[in-house]
Design an enzyme around this catalytic site. Structure first.
Site, PDB file in Angstrom:
ATOM      1  N   ARG A  88       0.792  -1.169   0.057  1.00 24.46           N
ATOM      2  CA  ARG A  88      -0.092  -0.159   0.030  1.00 24.46           C
ATOM      3  C   ARG A  88       0.982   1.321  -0.128  1.00 24.46           C
ATOM      4  NH1 ARG A  88      -2.888  -3.300   3.729  1.00 24.46           N
ATOM      5  NH2 ARG A  88      -4.821  -3.935   2.656  1.00 24.46           N
ATOM      6  N   ASP A 148     -10.305  -4.163   8.273  1.00 20.93           N
ATOM      7  CA  ASP A 148      -9.263  -5.187   8.709  1.00 20.93           C
ATOM      8  C   ASP A 148      -9.958  -5.686   9.807  1.00 20.93           C
ATOM      9  OD1 ASP A 148      -6.622  -3.891   7.242  1.00 20.93           O
ATOM     10  OD2 ASP A 148      -8.260  -2.693   7.847  1.00 20.93           O
ATOM     11  N   ARG A 151     -12.725  -8.333   8.984  1.00 25.77           N
ATOM     12  CA  ARG A 151     -12.106  -9.529   8.385  1.00 25.77           C
ATOM     13  C   ARG A 151     -11.445 -10.370   9.684  1.00 25.77           C
ATOM     14  NH1 ARG A 151      -8.513  -6.201   3.836  1.00 25.77           N
ATOM     15  NH2 ARG A 151      -9.708  -6.684   2.215  1.00 25.77           N
ATOM     16  N   HIS A 175      -3.485   0.776   8.242  1.00 31.51           N
ATOM     17  CA  HIS A 175      -4.238  -0.038   7.458  1.00 31.51           C
ATOM     18  C   HIS A 175      -3.148  -0.585   6.536  1.00 31.51           C
ATOM     19  CE1 HIS A 175      -7.002  -1.843   4.550  1.00 31.51           C
ATOM     20  NE2 HIS A 175      -6.887  -1.296   3.536  1.00 31.51           N
TER      21      HIS A 175
HETATM   22  P1  6V0 Z   1      -9.763   1.771  -9.606  1.00 32.43           P
HETATM   23  O1  6V0 Z   1     -10.919   0.787  -9.695  1.00 32.43           O
HETATM   24  O2  6V0 Z   1      -8.699   1.786 -10.429  1.00 32.43           O
HETATM   25  O3  6V0 Z   1     -10.471   3.058  -9.554  1.00 32.43           O
HETATM   26  C1  6V0 Z   1      -9.924   4.329  -9.144  1.00 32.43           C
HETATM   27  C2  6V0 Z   1     -10.743   5.351  -9.782  1.00 32.43           C
HETATM   28  O4  6V0 Z   1     -10.106   6.640  -9.486  1.00 32.43           O
HETATM   29  C3  6V0 Z   1     -10.858   5.327 -11.230  1.00 32.43           C
HETATM   30  O5  6V0 Z   1     -12.078   5.283 -11.856  1.00 32.43           O
HETATM   31  C4  6V0 Z   1      -9.970   6.588 -11.853  1.00 32.43           C
HETATM   32  O6  6V0 Z   1     -10.443   7.140 -13.078  1.00 32.43           O
HETATM   33  C5  6V0 Z   1     -10.504   7.457 -10.583  1.00 32.43           C
HETATM   34  N1  6V0 Z   1      -9.508   8.624 -10.596  1.00 32.43           N
HETATM   35  C6  6V0 Z   1      -8.094   8.780 -10.883  1.00 32.43           C
HETATM   36  N2  6V0 Z   1      -7.857  10.034 -10.254  1.00 32.43           N
HETATM   37  C7  6V0 Z   1      -8.768  10.810 -10.183  1.00 32.43           C
HETATM   38  C8  6V0 Z   1      -8.848  11.928  -9.990  1.00 32.43           C
HETATM   39  N3  6V0 Z   1      -7.999  13.026  -9.863  1.00 32.43           N
HETATM   40  N4  6V0 Z   1     -10.214  12.538  -9.820  1.00 32.43           N
HETATM   41  C9  6V0 Z   1     -11.291  11.827 -10.113  1.00 32.43           C
HETATM   42  N5  6V0 Z   1     -11.202  10.229 -10.067  1.00 32.43           N
HETATM   43  C10 6V0 Z   1      -9.670   9.841 -10.308  1.00 32.43           C
HETATM   44  O7  6V0 Z   1      -9.296   1.562  -7.906  1.00 32.43           O
HETATM   45  P2  6V0 Z   1     -10.191   0.828  -6.673  1.00 32.43           P
HETATM   46  O8  6V0 Z   1     -11.450   1.530  -6.675  1.00 32.43           O
HETATM   47  O9  6V0 Z   1      -9.993  -0.353  -6.732  1.00 32.43           O
HETATM   48  O10 6V0 Z   1      -9.324   1.468  -5.616  1.00 32.43           O
HETATM   49  C11 6V0 Z   1      -9.468   2.537  -5.288  1.00 32.43           C
HETATM   50  C12 6V0 Z   1      -8.529   3.118  -4.178  1.00 32.43           C
HETATM   51  O11 6V0 Z   1      -9.165   2.493  -2.958  1.00 32.43           O
HETATM   52  C13 6V0 Z   1      -7.226   2.676  -4.128  1.00 32.43           C
HETATM   53  O12 6V0 Z   1      -6.200   3.532  -3.499  1.00 32.43           O
HETATM   54  C14 6V0 Z   1      -7.177   1.364  -3.221  1.00 32.43           C
HETATM   55  O13 6V0 Z   1      -5.911   1.120  -2.932  1.00 32.43           O
HETATM   56  C15 6V0 Z   1      -8.024   1.851  -2.124  1.00 32.43           C
HETATM   57  N6  6V0 Z   1      -8.601   0.691  -1.483  1.00 32.43           N
HETATM   58  C16 6V0 Z   1      -8.902   1.006   0.011  1.00 32.43           C
HETATM   59  C17 6V0 Z   1      -9.513   0.104   0.808  1.00 32.43           C
HETATM   60  C18 6V0 Z   1      -9.527   0.497   2.349  1.00 32.43           C
HETATM   61  O14 6V0 Z   1      -9.864  -0.471   3.167  1.00 32.43           O
HETATM   62  N7  6V0 Z   1      -9.253   1.672   2.863  1.00 32.43           N
HETATM   63  C19 6V0 Z   1      -9.706  -1.262   0.221  1.00 32.43           C
HETATM   64  C20 6V0 Z   1      -9.647  -1.447  -1.060  1.00 32.43           C
HETATM   65  C21 6V0 Z   1      -9.031  -0.545  -1.923  1.00 32.43           C
END
Ligand code: 6V0
Length: 304
Positions: A88, A148, A151, A175
């Site tokens: 992460r 977490d 889980r 996390h």
């Molecule tokens: P994803 O499916 O790649 O989605 C990310 C989205 O962000 C995409 O649709 C991009 O277009 C959009 N994006 C990128 N830059 C910008 C911007 N400047 N403005 C607006 N939108 C933008 O990723 P996913 O949804 O799988 O994960 C998103 C984030 O959540 C990541 O950082 C993961 O690591 C995090 N997670 C956090 C968790 C937690 O417990 N906190 C758990 C799972 C994932």
């Protein structure tokens, strides 16, 4: 009466699943989706709107930052997803610059909302957001170790054959890889858990490494985090005073200050109303301090 509005910024796997979960559970009157890839948000909004006859009927649209003006809660899930084998923390630099531009846009139109951050590394993203915006600490919340802890409760419940909702157990700290279990507080109906040291080790390892396991299997994790974000939104919107392991700025907490970490907090309409005063063992305290120091080191390494 003012309508409740939630905005989700970043409608990737986590953002769209979170929006869908909020919609199914009828949590708000208005739900706005924003993404750098506007077409993705438009597609998600259409897809979800077509299910509206079967849901609670919230108004949902793909919007712009202007729509943050009336928001009660702004959930940020934008950013790069964790890649296979990537920690992460490796995501940090990529996500900090994305965040800078997002929070700049949000703060132009709304300085009163609660910001709920899920993008990783979530504790550091929350800290940077707070440092940049200087809003009251209670209104900038990271999803922390709520996922977490869920889980952890699930795996303990599975081992003991007990409903995870009846298992009270906490993962605290980062996390991520330096998180720790508070075995000293884990209980079912107030009774200490009947688990061997080996079982405990297995349960914690599987908790800590769950994201790697899921990413290895299907590329991303999103269902459980969506439910965790829904849980936090509900605690806020219903003014619940729920105790949730979210990430907040710690001050003088078991020898830790000036860092965001996941710990049990009371969450209500104000956001994080209070950090719970918990008693932990010396070894738990030491591990928590290690987790804090790891995050502080990372923050320093990327601070100007
Ligand atoms: P994803 O499916 O790649 O989605 C990310 C989205 O962000 C995409 O649709 C991009 O277009 C959009 N994006 C990128 N830059 C910008 C911007 N400047 N403005 C607006 N939108 C933008 O990723 P996913 O949804 O799988 O994960 C998103 C984030 O959540 C990541 O950082 C993961 O690591 C995090 N997670 C956090 C968790 C937690 O417990 N906190 C758990 C799972 C994932």
């Amino acid at each position: 009466m003012k309508k409740t509005r939630v905005v989700v910024i970043g409608t990737g796997a986590v953002g769209s699943t979170t929006a869908y979960t909020l919609l199914l559970r009828n949590r708000m009157d208005e739900l706005v989706l924003i993404d750098a890839n506007h077409n993705k948000a438009v597609g998600d909004a259409l897809d979800m709107n077509h299910g509206m006859p079967f849901t609670g009927g919230a108004k949902l649209w793909a919007g712009t930052y202007e729509d943050c003006r009336e928001a009660d809660i702004i959930i940020i899930t934008a950013g790069a997803a964790q890649r296979d084998g990537e920690t992460r923390v490796d995501l940090l630099k990529r996500n900090v610059s994305i965040f800078d531009s997002i929070i700049e846009e949000v703060s132009k139109v709304n300085t009163q909302a609660i910001l709920l951050i899920a993008s990783n590394p979530v504790d550091i993203m929350s800290y940077f957001t707070w440092r940049k915006l200087q809003w009251p600490i209670n209104r900038i919340i990271g999803s922390g170790t709520l996922l977490d802890s869920a889980r952890f409760r699930y795996l303990i419940g599975e081992k003991l054959d007990i409903d995870p909702r009846s298992v009270h157990a906490h993962i605290v700290g980062e996390h991520g890889d330096s998180e720790l279990p508070l075995w000293s507080l884990a209980n079912v109906a107030g009774a200490q858990l009947q688990l061997s040291d080996e079982d405990k080790e297995d349960i914690f390892t599987n908790t800590r490494d769950a994201a790697y396991q899921i990413i290895d299997a299907k590329g991303a994790t999103y269902y459980a985090i969506a439910l965790a974000l829904d849980r936090i939104c509900t605690a806020i919107l219903r003014d619940e005073g729920a105790v949730l392991n979210v990430s907040t700025l710690l001050q003088d907490y078991h020898g830790i200050s000036d860092v965001y970490l996941g710990v049990p907090c009371i969450v209500d309409r104000q956001g994080v109303r209070e950090v719970m005063n918990i008693t932990i063992t010396d070894s738990e305290k030491e591990l928590l301090q290690c987790s804090a120091n790891k995050l502080k080191g990372l923050i320093e390494s990327i601070s100007p």
